[in-house]
Design a protein around this motif. Structure first.
Motif, PDB file in Angstrom:
ATOM      1  N   PRO A  28       7.282 -20.090 -11.612  1.00 26.07           N
ATOM      2  CA  PRO A  28       6.387 -19.209 -10.649  1.00 26.07           C
ATOM      3  C   PRO A  28       6.176 -17.857 -11.364  1.00 26.07           C
ATOM      4  CG  PRO A  28       8.504 -19.414  -9.830  1.00 26.07           C
ATOM      5  CD  PRO A  28       8.477 -20.291 -11.021  1.00 26.07           C
ATOM      6  N   ALA A  29       5.074 -17.364 -11.235  1.00 30.89           N
ATOM      7  CA  ALA A  29       4.640 -15.735 -11.676  1.00 30.89           C
ATOM      8  C   ALA A  29       3.591 -15.375 -10.672  1.00 30.89           C
ATOM      9  CB  ALA A  29       4.113 -15.915 -12.911  1.00 30.89           C
ATOM     10  N   SER A  30       3.995 -13.989 -10.377  1.00 28.33           N
ATOM     11  CA  SER A  30       2.598 -13.355  -9.565  1.00 28.33           C
ATOM     12  C   SER A  30       1.991 -12.489 -10.212  1.00 28.33           C
ATOM     13  CB  SER A  30       3.683 -13.113  -8.251  1.00 28.33           C
ATOM     14  OG  SER A  30       4.563 -11.770  -8.630  1.00 28.33           O
ATOM     15  N   ASP A  31       0.975 -11.890  -9.484  1.00 32.62           N
ATOM     16  CA  ASP A  31       0.006 -10.835 -10.212  1.00 32.62           C
ATOM     17  C   ASP A  31       0.141  -9.675  -8.999  1.00 32.62           C
ATOM     18  OD1 ASP A  31      -1.769 -11.396  -8.100  1.00 32.62           O
ATOM     19  OD2 ASP A  31      -3.113 -12.384  -9.489  1.00 32.62           O
ATOM     20  N   PRO A  32      -0.553  -8.545  -9.417  1.00 34.73           N
ATOM     21  CA  PRO A  32      -0.445  -7.484  -8.516  1.00 34.73           C
ATOM     22  C   PRO A  32      -1.087  -7.560  -7.007  1.00 34.73           C
ATOM     23  CG  PRO A  32      -1.153  -6.850 -10.827  1.00 34.73           C
ATOM     24  CD  PRO A  32      -1.045  -8.272 -10.777  1.00 34.73           C
ATOM     25  N   GLN A  33      -2.029  -8.403  -7.012  1.00 33.16           N
ATOM     26  CA  GLN A  33      -2.579  -8.595  -5.615  1.00 33.16           C
ATOM     27  C   GLN A  33      -1.786  -9.810  -4.936  1.00 33.16           C
ATOM     28  OE1 GLN A  33      -4.404  -9.467  -8.849  1.00 33.16           O
ATOM     29  NE2 GLN A  33      -5.114  -7.110  -8.854  1.00 33.16           N
ATOM     30  N   GLY A  34      -0.674 -10.208  -5.486  1.00 36.49           N
ATOM     31  CA  GLY A  34       0.179 -11.083  -4.639  1.00 36.49           C
ATOM     32  C   GLY A  34      -0.198 -12.555  -4.794  1.00 36.49           C
ATOM     33  N   ASN A  35      -0.829 -12.980  -5.687  1.00 36.27           N
ATOM     34  CA  ASN A  35      -1.270 -14.188  -6.063  1.00 36.27           C
ATOM     35  C   ASN A  35      -0.031 -14.901  -6.803  1.00 36.27           C
ATOM     36  OD1 ASN A  35      -3.795 -14.081  -4.802  1.00 36.27           O
ATOM     37  ND2 ASN A  35      -4.351 -13.411  -6.577  1.00 36.27           N
ATOM     38  N   VAL A  36       0.315 -16.143  -6.489  1.00 33.59           N
ATOM     39  CA  VAL A  36       1.377 -16.710  -7.090  1.00 33.59           C
ATOM     40  C   VAL A  36       0.940 -18.040  -7.834  1.00 33.59           C
ATOM     41  CG1 VAL A  36       3.537 -17.841  -6.819  1.00 33.59           C
ATOM     42  CG2 VAL A  36       3.009 -16.227  -5.389  1.00 33.59           C
ATOM     43  N   TYR A  37       1.212 -18.010  -9.212  1.00 31.26           N
ATOM     44  CA  TYR A  37       0.741 -19.200 -10.119  1.00 31.26           C
ATOM     45  C   TYR A  37       2.059 -19.846 -10.501  1.00 31.26           C
ATOM     46  CZ  TYR A  37      -3.055 -15.930 -11.160  1.00 31.26           C
ATOM     47  OH  TYR A  37      -4.244 -15.144 -10.725  1.00 31.26           O
ATOM     48  N   PHE A  38       1.842 -21.241 -10.392  1.00 33.84           N
ATOM     49  CA  PHE A  38       2.969 -22.067 -10.792  1.00 33.84           C
ATOM     50  C   PHE A  38       2.658 -23.488 -11.552  1.00 33.84           C
ATOM     51  CE2 PHE A  38       1.987 -23.210  -6.627  1.00 33.84           C
ATOM     52  CZ  PHE A  38       1.891 -24.648  -6.407  1.00 33.84           C
ATOM     53  N   LEU A  66      -2.511 -22.081  -8.221  1.00 33.47           N
ATOM     54  CA  LEU A  66      -2.750 -20.948  -7.735  1.00 33.47           C
ATOM     55  C   LEU A  66      -2.625 -20.834  -6.288  1.00 33.47           C
ATOM     56  CD1 LEU A  66      -3.495 -17.847  -7.898  1.00 33.47           C
ATOM     57  CD2 LEU A  66      -6.055 -18.667  -7.867  1.00 33.47           C
ATOM     58  N   TYR A  67      -1.665 -20.026  -5.704  1.00 31.82           N
ATOM     59  CA  TYR A  67      -1.526 -19.744  -4.303  1.00 31.82           C
ATOM     60  C   TYR A  67      -2.243 -18.403  -4.029  1.00 31.82           C
ATOM     61  CZ  TYR A  67       0.297 -18.191   0.301  1.00 31.82           C
ATOM     62  OH  TYR A  67       0.350 -17.980   1.377  1.00 31.82           O
ATOM     63  N   ARG A  68      -3.168 -18.338  -3.229  1.00 32.55           N
ATOM     64  CA  ARG A  68      -3.570 -16.797  -2.820  1.00 32.55           C
ATOM     65  C   ARG A  68      -3.004 -16.708  -1.217  1.00 32.55           C
ATOM     66  NH1 ARG A  68      -8.519 -18.307  -5.551  1.00 32.55           N
ATOM     67  NH2 ARG A  68      -8.739 -17.127  -7.297  1.00 32.55           N
ATOM     68  N   PRO A  69      -2.448 -15.635  -0.823  1.00 42.03           N
ATOM     69  CA  PRO A  69      -1.942 -15.698   0.524  1.00 42.03           C
ATOM     70  C   PRO A  69      -3.002 -15.744   1.587  1.00 42.03           C
ATOM     71  CG  PRO A  69      -1.100 -13.678  -0.932  1.00 42.03           C
ATOM     72  CD  PRO A  69      -2.052 -14.526  -1.938  1.00 42.03           C
ATOM     73  N   GLY A  70      -2.650 -16.546   2.646  1.00 41.17           N
ATOM     74  CA  GLY A  70      -3.465 -17.184   3.558  1.00 41.17           C
ATOM     75  C   GLY A  70      -4.403 -18.164   3.229  1.00 41.17           C
ATOM     76  N   LYS A  71      -4.233 -18.719   2.036  1.00 41.22           N
ATOM     77  CA  LYS A  71      -5.457 -19.650   1.673  1.00 41.22           C
ATOM     78  C   LYS A  71      -4.469 -21.061   0.966  1.00 41.22           C
ATOM     79  CE  LYS A  71      -9.073 -16.429   0.166  1.00 41.22           C
ATOM     80  NZ  LYS A  71      -9.913 -15.971  -0.409  1.00 41.22           N
ATOM     81  N   ALA A 114       7.341 -12.959   9.378  1.00 41.81           N
ATOM     82  CA  ALA A 114       6.762 -12.896   7.938  1.00 41.81           C
ATOM     83  C   ALA A 114       7.079 -14.036   7.472  1.00 41.81           C
ATOM     84  CB  ALA A 114       7.520 -11.674   7.248  1.00 41.81           C
ATOM     85  N   LYS A 115       6.180 -14.731   6.545  1.00 40.61           N
ATOM     86  CA  LYS A 115       6.340 -15.667   5.696  1.00 40.61           C
ATOM     87  C   LYS A 115       6.291 -15.305   4.153  1.00 40.61           C
ATOM     88  CE  LYS A 115       4.812 -18.911   9.121  1.00 40.61           C
ATOM     89  NZ  LYS A 115       4.193 -20.078   9.484  1.00 40.61           N
ATOM     90  N   LEU A 116       6.903 -16.069   3.552  1.00 45.30           N
ATOM     91  CA  LEU A 116       7.028 -15.838   2.013  1.00 45.30           C
ATOM     92  C   LEU A 116       6.754 -17.309   1.456  1.00 45.30           C
ATOM     93  CD1 LEU A 116       7.802 -13.658   0.050  1.00 45.30           C
ATOM     94  CD2 LEU A 116       9.862 -14.530   0.060  1.00 45.30           C
ATOM     95  N   PRO A 117       5.773 -17.318   0.527  1.00 48.32           N
ATOM     96  CA  PRO A 117       5.453 -18.573   0.009  1.00 48.32           C
ATOM     97  C   PRO A 117       6.911 -19.298  -0.671  1.00 48.32           C
ATOM     98  CG  PRO A 117       3.793 -16.986  -0.880  1.00 48.32           C
ATOM     99  CD  PRO A 117       4.831 -16.214  -0.109  1.00 48.32           C
ATOM    100  N   MET A 118       6.633 -20.604  -0.640  1.00 51.19           N
ATOM    101  CA  MET A 118       8.178 -21.166  -1.114  1.00 51.19           C
ATOM    102  C   MET A 118       8.339 -21.076  -2.428  1.00 51.19           C
ATOM    103  SD  MET A 118      10.963 -22.885  -0.319  1.00 51.19           S
ATOM    104  CE  MET A 118      10.795 -23.950   1.210  1.00 51.19           C
ATOM    105  N   THR A 119       7.281 -21.045  -3.373  1.00 51.36           N
ATOM    106  CA  THR A 119       7.282 -20.930  -4.771  1.00 51.36           C
ATOM    107  C   THR A 119       8.129 -19.573  -5.141  1.00 51.36           C
ATOM    108  OG1 THR A 119       5.175 -20.237  -4.740  1.00 51.36           O
ATOM    109  CG2 THR A 119       5.723 -22.335  -5.341  1.00 51.36           C
TER     110      THR A 119
END
Length: 87
Positions: free
Chosen positions: A51-61, A71-76, A3-8
């Motif tokens: 860093p903050a995330s939304d219900p879709q799992g996107n991370v903003y920093f 904006l980080y979207r998982p897999g992108k 499993a991978k977790l965004p660094m932020t």
């Protein structure tokens, strides 16, 4: 597959754990899947925070030195979400 977790997000969880006094390994294991590996999502940022995330799992920093929000979207790839640099 590991499993991978965004660094932020991993950084945010670590800071939150330290601030809230839950940084013990047993506590982190309850919110981070075993075998999770930190992943660098990008480089060249000036000073990242908030860093903050939304219900879709996107991370903003935010990047304070570059007056931007990413904006980080998982897999992108990470993209600029807002750029308020004046001048």
């Amino acid at each position: 597959m590991k499993a991978k977790l965004p660094m932020t997000l991993l950084t945010a969880l670590t800071i939150l754990g330290a601030v809230c006094g839950i940084a013990r390994a047993a506590d982190l294991d309850s919110i981070i899947a075993p075998g999770t590996q930190a992943e660098e999502l990008g480089s060249g940022y000036g000073f990242c925070e908030g860093p903050a995330s939304d219900p879709q799992g996107n991370v903003y920093f935010s990047d304070g030195k570059k007056d931007s929000i990413h904006l980080y979207r998982p897999g992108k790839e990470v993209v600029v979400f807002v750029n308020d640099k004046f001048g």
